[in-house]
Design an enzyme around this catalytic site. Structure first.
Site, PDB file in Angstrom:
ATOM      1  N   ASP A 111       0.730  -1.059   0.042  1.00  0.00           N
ATOM      2  CA  ASP A 111       0.054   0.100  -0.072  1.00  0.00           C
ATOM      3  C   ASP A 111       1.068   1.085   0.059  1.00  0.00           C
ATOM      4  O   ASP A 111       2.160   1.125   0.433  1.00  0.00           O
ATOM      5  CB  ASP A 111      -0.880  -0.082   1.085  1.00  0.00           C
ATOM      6  CG  ASP A 111      -2.219   0.953   1.037  1.00  0.00           C
ATOM      7  OD1 ASP A 111      -2.099   1.890  -0.186  1.00  0.00           O
ATOM      8  OD2 ASP A 111      -3.239   0.698   1.919  1.00  0.00           O
TER       9      ASP A 111
HETATM   10  C1  BGC Z   1      -4.779   3.324   0.014  1.00  0.00           C
HETATM   11  C2  BGC Z   1      -4.832   2.450  -1.112  1.00  0.00           C
HETATM   12  C3  BGC Z   1      -4.900   3.053  -2.285  1.00  0.00           C
HETATM   13  C4  BGC Z   1      -3.691   3.726  -2.458  1.00  0.00           C
HETATM   14  C5  BGC Z   1      -3.122   4.435  -3.665  1.00  0.00           C
HETATM   15  C6  BGC Z   1      -3.638   3.926  -0.115  1.00  0.00           C
HETATM   16  O1  BGC Z   1      -3.673   5.256   0.818  1.00  0.00           O
HETATM   17  O2  BGC Z   1      -4.959   2.728   1.225  1.00  0.00           O
HETATM   18  O3  BGC Z   1      -6.145   1.747  -1.132  1.00  0.00           O
HETATM   19  O4  BGC Z   1      -4.949   2.002  -3.555  1.00  0.00           O
HETATM   20  O5  BGC Z   1      -3.502   4.769  -1.361  1.00  0.00           O
HETATM   21  O6  BGC Z   1      -3.997   5.668  -4.008  1.00  0.00           O
END
Ligand code: BGC
Length: 757
Positions: A229
């Site tokens: 993530d």
């Molecule tokens: C989120 C993810 C997301 C990623 C990219 C993170 O803050 O938890 O779900 O895909 O950012 O934007």
């Protein structure tokens, strides 16, 4: 592309540079070898492709796209095919935009109504979430675009999301928090998996070899790449070793250098780096070699599909004869959400919609009036707004109050602190219902809310966060053009304090102990036999359905067999409609503490009035099994299981039983400390020990005389003796046997049992 050959030409520096992003949304490119960058983008209920300024919190603008209903809503469709079609459309938009991987589906469990990201998640039930996630994945990937099933794992709160440790025993993880990932991996082979921010039992998901390699790859067979993530990496070297292939976003080369140093110093094998790079390149070339930028992206068509989908997802929670509305009747639409619907949540999934259709717009041409009722911008109302609403309601035949949670209540990044609607909305609903008894409440929310006014309104329609075309869908459902067929993918408790995680949710500091264990959602409410506001699986319709003729392919089976369950569903009303046939399995008696029932099958069936259709379910070992931590495997305890079929978890219409016999020999580790109860329950052990236990039972049996008056029979019955004996360890035979029993003899018998000789 021969990835192995390519890898062989790369320097160690080049390979390490591939281990993190080139920027926010692209993998690294290597010009010397002609390796291009590949783009990934958020979703998952539409495309959030950022062209310019990048962020992962939905702050900066992304390209115009189509916002489909969020997962909280699509889960309520209970419709695999619908999720697959949605995936196909999103996959097409990715092809059109040159995006290799869409970052979703998000399949974390809705453990508490408070989680800020609940709107992005499917359900409190792992089977439902897994089935729908697999269908969505198949849809996207049929377009040669990958998904990233996220956030692996146990990421069910936003509070302290980047440091908190989700502490749960293995059984809880295996039965509740893992299966949605497992099913997606096994059924749909996702191209990528995104590990979560949190730790699990103290170890960051981004550097947990058990999670990322042992479970994900070795047990489930995952063969794509694992991406972090955004910002989830703590120790990058440990991450590479553990199986985290790609770090996102770019680390500015810092972490790549750490990996480089670790290899040079012999702390990390080059093979571990090769493994990660090979996985990233394999997926990237899978996209690049199948890229079809000429794929059309018809946003208007997607908008209509979003409307159709939203209508399939709406859950009619309550209806005392007032819905559907009649097109000729005057109706007062009340509440600003009628004009500016809340249809998506905040954060990385936020779509920049090319258009939005509100209910008021979609009602054009109908005799509908409108009163604002409350202000979305200030999250408040005034006496004047309430008075206007009451006036509009009293002048109309019926009133529809558009209520729900404002954007600020539900978002990625933080949790809710309560389960209430804004006070101004509760006040408005009470006032309108008092002015017009024909008041319908429409709800826009990603997770349950309390409904203090439930007994004062005759109808409630849960629209969840229905995407940009939610207004079109609402009009179709409210006026009966579409028969509602959504069912709750989660329980609505009466109040927050009823929720099983209530006492522990959020945790203490960075410790979030999942103390309710496997008992989340209906697994808890059913075991406690608690009243709830609306149960899991609940959903009404404008027609009626009945189920009959439950047939099991067999009355007895082993855990290696498959049971076929057939049931007849009939539309007994006067409108065409869809019913969701739900199948639950329960273990009648078990040494493991188990839920009363668990969803193990569902089918959505469309039926014309009077039409009947057979629905078939296949149940394999997993439908009966629980995670046995001693065995380290799924296990079915021999015994009777209940098969229940119904229209919700609390509306079971048909029931039958089946005997399932285990073919697994549990390992035996009996010692002198093992108690009689456990041994007597094990026929093979008993066969060996019988002479001994008889001898003990005789020695322990009722004595001829009571100690102080009365007969022994009065004081201690046979049953009581046996019950007391139950908990006695074998060594008791020695202590109470007065030297008559040789402990070495017992040990020899135990060895014989344990070794199976
Ligand atoms: C989120 C993810 C997301 C990623 C990219 C993170 O803050 O938890 O779900 O895909 O950012 O934007």
């Amino acid at each position: 592309m021969d990835v192995k050959k390519l890898l062989a030409q790369m320097t160690l520096e080049e390979k390490c540079s591939m281990l993190s992003g080139q920027d926010f949304w692209h993998t690294q490119q290597i010009d010397r070898l002609g390796i291009p960058a590949c783009m990934v983008s958020d979703g998952p209920h539409g495309l959030r492709k950022q062209d310019q300024a990048s962020d992962h919190l939905g702050i900066n603008e992304s390209i115009k796209a189509v916002c489909m209903p969020a997962a909280c809503a699509t889960a309520a469709s209970f419709d695999r095919r619908r999720l697959e079609q949605m995936g196909q459309r999103i996959g097409d938009s990715c092809q059109h935009e040159g995006v290799s991987v869409v970052l979703g589906p998000a399949v974390n469990m809705k453990r508490s109504p408070l989680c800020g990201r609940n709107f992005e998640y499917f359900s409190e039930d792992p089977y439902l979430a897994g089935e729908l996630s697999a269908a969505f994945t198949q849809g996207v990937q049929s377009r040669n675009v990958g998904v990233s099933v996220k956030h692996f794992a146990a990421n069910s709160q936003e509070h302290r999301r980047m440091s908190s440790s989700s502490n749960a025993d293995e059984r809880t993880l295996r039965e509740i928090y893992f299966p949605a990932f497992e099913t997606t991996v096994k059924k749909a082979r996702p191209w990528t998996v995104m590990c979560s921010y949190n730790r699990i039992n103290g170890v960051y998901a981004s550097q947990d070899p058990w999670l990322l390699t042992k479970v994900l790859r070795e047990e489930w067979g995952f063969d794509g790449y694992v991406v972090s993530d955004w910002g989830a990496v703590s120790d990058r070297v440990a991450g590479v070793e553990a199986g985290l292939d790609l770090e996102m976003p770019a680390s500015g080369g810092i972490n790549d250098n750490k990996v480089l140093q670790a290899v040079r110093e012999g702390r990390l094998s080059e093979a571990a780096v090769d493994r990660a790079v090979e996985r990233i390149l394999t997926i990237n070339y899978r996209f690049l070699e199948n890229a079809r930028p000429e794929t059309p992206w018809d946003k208007e068509a997607d908008h209509l599909f979003a409307a159709e989908t939203a209508a399939e997802c709406m859950v009619l929670l309550k209806n005392q004869g007032i819905l559907p509305l009649k097109k000729e009747d005057t109706v007062a639409f009340i509440g600003e959400f009628a004009q500016k619907p809340r249809f998506q949540g905040g954060g990385s999934s936020h779509i920049n919609c090319f258009k939005v259709t509100s209910a008021l717009e979609a009602a054009e041409g109908l005799p509908v009036t409108y009163a604002r009722g409350y202000r979305i911008d200030t999250d408040d109302t005034t006496d004047e707004l309430i008075a206007q609403a009451v006036e509009a309601a009293s002048k109309a035949g019926s009133a529809v109050v558009f209520a729900g949670l404002p954007d600020s209540y539900e978002s990625e990044g933080y949790d809710r602190t309560h389960m209430s609607l804004p006070a101004c909305q509760n006040r408005l609903i009470e006032a309108v219902a008092a002015a017009n008894p024909n008041t319908v409440v429409v709800l826009h929310n990603g997770s349950p809310v309390e409904m203090p006014w439930i007994h004062r309104v005759p109808a409630v329609l849960e629209a969840y966060l229905g995407g940009q075309a939610v207004g079109l869908a609402l009009i179709r459902v409210l006026y009966g053009e579409v028969n509602p067929s959504g069912h709750l993918p989660e329980t609505f408790p009466k109040k927050l304090a009823d929720n099983p995680s209530y006492l522990f949710y959020g945790g203490e500091g960075d410790r979030a102990d999942y103390r309710e264990g496997i008992f989340i959602g209906y697994r808890y409410y059913d075991k406690k036999d608690m009243d709830v506001l609306f149960p899991f699986g609940h959903g009404l319709s404008y027609t009626t359905f009945a189920y009959s003729n439950l047939r099991l392919s067999s009355r007895e089976l082993t855990d290696r067999d498959t049971l076929t369950v057939t049931v007849t569903a009939e539309n007994t009303g006067s409108r065409p409609g869809k019913t969701v046939v739900q199948l639950y399995v329960g273990d009648e008696a078990s040494t493991a503490i188990r839920p009363v029932r668990e969803l193990k099958g569902f089918e959505k069936v469309e039926l014309a009035p009077g039409e009947r259709r057979d629905v078939t379910f296949l149940l394999d070992k997993r439908a009966f099994a629980y995670w046995n931590s001693d065995l380290g495997d799924w296990h079915v305890e021999t015994g009777m299981f209940t098969i229940e079929v119904g229209q919700s978890s609390r509306d079971i219409e048909l029931r039958d039983r089946v005997l399932v016999t285990s073919t697994v020999k549990p390992p035996r580790h009996y010692t002198m400390d093992s108690i009689f109860m456990d041994i007597t329950a094990d026929p093979e052990a008993m066969a060996v020990l019988k002479p001994l236990t008889d001898q003990v039972a005789r020695a322990m049996g009722p004595r001829p005389e009571a100690e102080a008056g009365g007969s022994a029979k009065e004081a201690i019955s046979d049953d009581m003796t046996l019950a007391m004996l139950n908990y006695m360890p074998l060594r008791g035979v020695v202590s109470f046997g007065g030297g008559a029993v040789d402990p070495n003899h017992i040990q020899r018998l135990l060895d014989q049992i344990n070794n199976g000789t």
